[in-house]
Design a protein around this motif. Structure first.
Motif, PDB file in Angstrom:
ATOM      1  N   UNK A 219       0.872  -1.178   0.000  1.00  0.00           N
ATOM      2  CA  UNK A 219       0.000   0.000   0.000  1.00  0.00           C
ATOM      3  C   UNK A 219       0.905   1.223   0.000  1.00  0.00           C
ATOM      4  N   UNK A 220       0.757   2.057  -1.008  1.00  0.00           N
ATOM      5  CA  UNK A 220       1.654   3.204  -1.179  1.00  0.00           C
ATOM      6  C   UNK A 220       0.862   4.492  -1.006  1.00  0.00           C
ATOM      7  N   UNK A 221       1.261   5.295  -0.043  1.00  0.00           N
ATOM      8  CA  UNK A 221       0.665   6.615   0.138  1.00  0.00           C
ATOM      9  C   UNK A 221       1.517   7.638  -0.598  1.00  0.00           C
ATOM     10  N   UNK A 222       0.888   8.395  -1.499  1.00  0.00           N
ATOM     11  CA  UNK A 222       1.566   9.504  -2.150  1.00  0.00           C
ATOM     12  C   UNK A 222       1.518  10.735  -1.233  1.00  0.00           C
ATOM     13  N   UNK A 223       2.249  11.767  -1.604  1.00  0.00           N
ATOM     14  CA  UNK A 223       2.358  12.940  -0.738  1.00  0.00           C
ATOM     15  C   UNK A 223       1.012  13.648  -0.548  1.00  0.00           C
ATOM     16  N   UNK A 224       0.074  13.466  -1.492  1.00  0.00           N
ATOM     17  CA  UNK A 224      -1.213  14.141  -1.378  1.00  0.00           C
ATOM     18  C   UNK A 224      -2.311  13.228  -0.855  1.00  0.00           C
ATOM     19  N   UNK A 225      -1.952  12.087  -0.272  1.00  0.00           N
ATOM     20  CA  UNK A 225      -2.948  11.137   0.211  1.00  0.00           C
ATOM     21  C   UNK A 225      -3.711  11.701   1.405  1.00  0.00           C
ATOM     22  N   UNK A 226      -4.983  11.317   1.510  1.00  0.00           N
ATOM     23  CA  UNK A 226      -5.778  11.587   2.700  1.00  0.00           C
ATOM     24  C   UNK A 226      -5.357  10.541   3.738  1.00  0.00           C
ATOM     25  N   UNK A 365      -1.945  -1.238  -3.926  1.00  0.00           N
ATOM     26  CA  UNK A 365      -2.880  -0.202  -3.497  1.00  0.00           C
ATOM     27  C   UNK A 365      -2.147   1.130  -3.447  1.00  0.00           C
ATOM     28  N   UNK A 366      -2.659   2.112  -4.174  1.00  0.00           N
ATOM     29  CA  UNK A 366      -2.045   3.436  -4.229  1.00  0.00           C
ATOM     30  C   UNK A 366      -3.068   4.451  -3.746  1.00  0.00           C
ATOM     31  N   UNK A 367      -2.628   5.346  -2.840  1.00  0.00           N
ATOM     32  CA  UNK A 367      -3.507   6.339  -2.246  1.00  0.00           C
ATOM     33  C   UNK A 367      -3.022   7.738  -2.594  1.00  0.00           C
ATOM     34  N   UNK A 368      -3.917   8.565  -3.114  1.00  0.00           N
ATOM     35  CA  UNK A 368      -3.572   9.945  -3.438  1.00  0.00           C
ATOM     36  C   UNK A 368      -4.787  10.693  -3.944  1.00  0.00           C
ATOM     37  N   UNK A 369      -4.827  11.992  -3.706  1.00  0.00           N
ATOM     38  CA  UNK A 369      -5.964  12.801  -4.164  1.00  0.00           C
ATOM     39  C   UNK A 369      -5.905  13.055  -5.665  1.00  0.00           C
ATOM     40  N   UNK A 370      -4.716  13.193  -6.213  1.00  0.00           N
ATOM     41  CA  UNK A 370      -4.554  13.382  -7.656  1.00  0.00           C
ATOM     42  C   UNK A 370      -4.715  12.009  -8.315  1.00  0.00           C
ATOM     43  N   UNK A 371      -5.910  11.734  -8.833  1.00  0.00           N
ATOM     44  CA  UNK A 371      -6.204  10.394  -9.339  1.00  0.00           C
ATOM     45  C   UNK A 371      -5.370  10.049 -10.567  1.00  0.00           C
ATOM     46  N   UNK A 372      -5.105  11.030 -11.419  1.00  0.00           N
ATOM     47  CA  UNK A 372      -4.293  10.761 -12.600  1.00  0.00           C
ATOM     48  C   UNK A 372      -2.877  10.361 -12.201  1.00  0.00           C
ATOM     49  N   UNK A 373      -2.318  11.068 -11.223  1.00  0.00           N
ATOM     50  CA  UNK A 373      -0.966  10.745 -10.768  1.00  0.00           C
ATOM     51  C   UNK A 373      -0.941   9.395 -10.057  1.00  0.00           C
ATOM     52  N   UNK A 374      -1.965   9.118  -9.253  1.00  0.00           N
ATOM     53  CA  UNK A 374      -2.022   7.829  -8.558  1.00  0.00           C
ATOM     54  C   UNK A 374      -2.152   6.679  -9.559  1.00  0.00           C
ATOM     55  N   UNK A 375      -2.966   6.898 -10.577  1.00  0.00           N
ATOM     56  CA  UNK A 375      -3.110   5.863 -11.593  1.00  0.00           C
ATOM     57  C   UNK A 375      -1.804   5.656 -12.346  1.00  0.00           C
ATOM     58  N   UNK A 376      -1.123   6.740 -12.660  1.00  0.00           N
ATOM     59  CA  UNK A 376       0.172   6.627 -13.332  1.00  0.00           C
ATOM     60  C   UNK A 376       1.159   5.835 -12.482  1.00  0.00           C
ATOM     61  N   UNK A 377       1.134   6.086 -11.177  1.00  0.00           N
ATOM     62  CA  UNK A 377       2.006   5.347 -10.260  1.00  0.00           C
ATOM     63  C   UNK A 377       1.665   3.861 -10.277  1.00  0.00           C
ATOM     64  N   UNK A 378       0.361   3.549 -10.222  1.00  0.00           N
ATOM     65  CA  UNK A 378      -0.057   2.152 -10.208  1.00  0.00           C
ATOM     66  C   UNK A 378       0.312   1.442 -11.509  1.00  0.00           C
ATOM     67  N   UNK A 379       0.161   2.133 -12.625  1.00  0.00           N
ATOM     68  CA  UNK A 379       0.463   1.521 -13.920  1.00  0.00           C
ATOM     69  C   UNK A 379       1.945   1.274 -14.112  1.00  0.00           C
ATOM     70  N   UNK A 389      -6.974   4.178  -3.959  1.00  0.00           N
ATOM     71  CA  UNK A 389      -7.704   4.699  -2.800  1.00  0.00           C
ATOM     72  C   UNK A 389      -8.638   3.690  -2.134  1.00  0.00           C
ATOM     73  N   UNK A 390      -8.333   2.435  -2.245  1.00  0.00           N
ATOM     74  CA  UNK A 390      -9.071   1.403  -1.513  1.00  0.00           C
ATOM     75  C   UNK A 390      -8.223   0.147  -1.505  1.00  0.00           C
ATOM     76  N   UNK A 391      -8.600  -0.828  -0.683  1.00  0.00           N
ATOM     77  CA  UNK A 391      -7.856  -2.086  -0.599  1.00  0.00           C
ATOM     78  C   UNK A 391      -8.824  -3.258  -0.639  1.00  0.00           C
TER      79      UNK A 391
END
Length: 456
Positions: A219-226, A365-379, A389-391
């Protein structure tokens, strides 16, 4: 993996020995309806059986993750079976016109299914749903570590589809014998180590396999994660079945400046989810050997308790381990329990590099408010499947293929992918007079012209 003769297995192999025409769609739907009906009527019995095998397992948890999953899989297969079974029309190249061709998905034939103990009902019967939808006959071996659940599965199958499936309730030797049997397909859910043995045994008969294994799902929290929402999500997924879930978050990575807030949020989330860890909502660690293994993983470490009142065995309190050595067994082995390593990182690329340097996880699992950036990270990170943003949630969606890669598995199932896992493509061509006949000997100028058009 050495197999020994087993009378019950031999009887099942003999019963399903002769080849027979594949059942039509109506028959398959009837089989699926029967499975669904028996699962529904045995719902409470399943909750009792699993709780008895574990020592404690929340009734809602079993009904949701076991019973509802089987019923949902059967319903989904019935609704989509017509489309899955529809032949694929193939457009042939011009030199074969007016010939026609099609591709059908045909049953593998006689298949084996070896289930695990952690979700003993779901992980035995959902693959069986796929096998039945594919038109196969199945020999099913539930885990010997959950005997009450295995007996229940045998009763369900015997009442629903005795002419399409047999259940073996013997020990590990029987499972080894099934893996080495001359089947047409084999489906295994379990550990990576055992999966290697299963594949080696099946290879002796060139049996195709689907392996649903495990791994260390990050589970990876990005800097903008809630932080609070991420902590609630991670702990809900981690403590489902007390962590005995193949897609549970196995460790968390968090920006270093967010570490203290994240650990505090983990405590808050855990205490909100399980205000009474000794109560009926928290599962036990099913096997004494796993309780010992989990305790040994914590030897020499300084775990942070996440529950105000840790429960007594057979339950185990949830803890976090902050920044463990990457070579510690906690970071090399799948945990399969309520221990969450938390790894701080500094540069944004570090989580990607950390995960990519290890065997491919079953889930990410990637967590972040910027969904495009989180998706890029996951891909950018290899994984069997990913959720933003869920597990764990994706496992319950029949429309999504479920499976791993490398050490986390081979092949996939659920929904249409399960149907494909238990069938194979077979082509049929109706040949009619065409230009293809011009390439027969004796070769001459016409063949040279055809070759020039084909090759250039």
């Amino acid at each position: 993996m050495t197999a020994t003769p087993d009378p019950a297995l031999e009887a099942a192999l003999d019963a399903f020995g002769p080849a027979e025409p594949a059942p039509d769609r109506a028959a398959r739907k009837a089989h699926l309806e029967a499975l669904e009906r028996e699962m529904r009527s045995h719902a409470e019995a399943a909750a009792e059986a699993v709780a008895g095998d574990f020592g404690a397992r929340p009734r809602p948890e079993t009904l949701l993750t076991e019973v509802a999953m089987v019923i949902g899989a059967a319903q989904h297969a019935r609704r989509h079976l017509r489309r899955w079974m529809r032949p694929e029309r193939v457009v042939l190249p011009p030199h074969l016109w007016p010939s026609t061709a099609r591709v059908d998905r045909v049953p593998l034939g006689r298949v084996g299914i070896i289930g695990p103990w952690n979700y003993p009902v779901q992980l035995a019967l959902v693959p069986l749903v796929a096998a039945i939808a594919g038109g196969n006959r199945a020999i099913l071996h539930p885990s010997e570590h959950t005997p009450r659940s295995a007996a229940l599965i045998a009763r369900i199958v015997e009442r629903a589809i005795p002419d399409r499936a047999r259940v073996l309730t013997g020990g590990a030797d029987q499972a080894r014998a099934l893996a080495a049997a001359p089947l047409d397909g084999l489906f295994f859910t379990g550990s990576t180590a055992t999966g290697r043995h299963i594949m080696a045994a099946a290879a002796q008969n060139l049996v195709p396999v689907v392996l649903e294994l495990g791994g260390k799902s990050p589970a990876i929290l990005r800097h903008d994660a809630d932080i609070d929402a991420a902590a609630r999500s991670i702990m809900a997924g981690k403590l489902l079945n007390a962590g005995q879930t193949c897609v549970a978050p196995d460790y968390a990575m968090v920006p270093r400046e967010m570490l203290d807030r994240f650990v505090a949020a983990l405590k808050t989330a855990t205490e909100a989810l399980y205000p009474d860890p000794a109560g009926p909502d928290y599962a036990a660690i099913a096997r004494a050997s796993d309780r010992d293994r989990l305790a040994a993983l914590l030897d020499g470490l300084d775990p942070v308790p996440l529950m105000a009142r840790p429960p007594a065995p057979p339950r185990m309190g949830a803890v976090a381990v902050i920044d463990p050595d990457p070579d510690h067994p906690l970071m090399r082995e799948e945990i399969f329990g309520p221990i969450l390593p938390v790894i701080p990182y500094d540069a944004p690329h570090e989580p990607r590099d950390f995960v990519a340097a290890r065997p491919c996880p079953l889930a990410l699992y990637v967590y972040g408010r910027d969904l495009a950036a989180a998706r890029s990270e996951a891909e950018a990170i290899p994984a069997g499947g990913a959720v933003i943003n869920e597990a764990v949630l994706h496992v319950g969606v029949q429309q999504l293929p479920f499976g791993g890669a490398g050490a986390s598995g081979l092949g996939a199932y659920h929904g249409a992918e399960g149907f494909r896992a238990f069938t194979r493509p077979r082509s049929t061509m109706i040949a009619r007079p065409s230009l293809a006949r011009l390439v027969r000997p004796p070769y001459g100028r016409n063949v040279e012209r055809i070759l020039k058009s084909l090759i250039g």
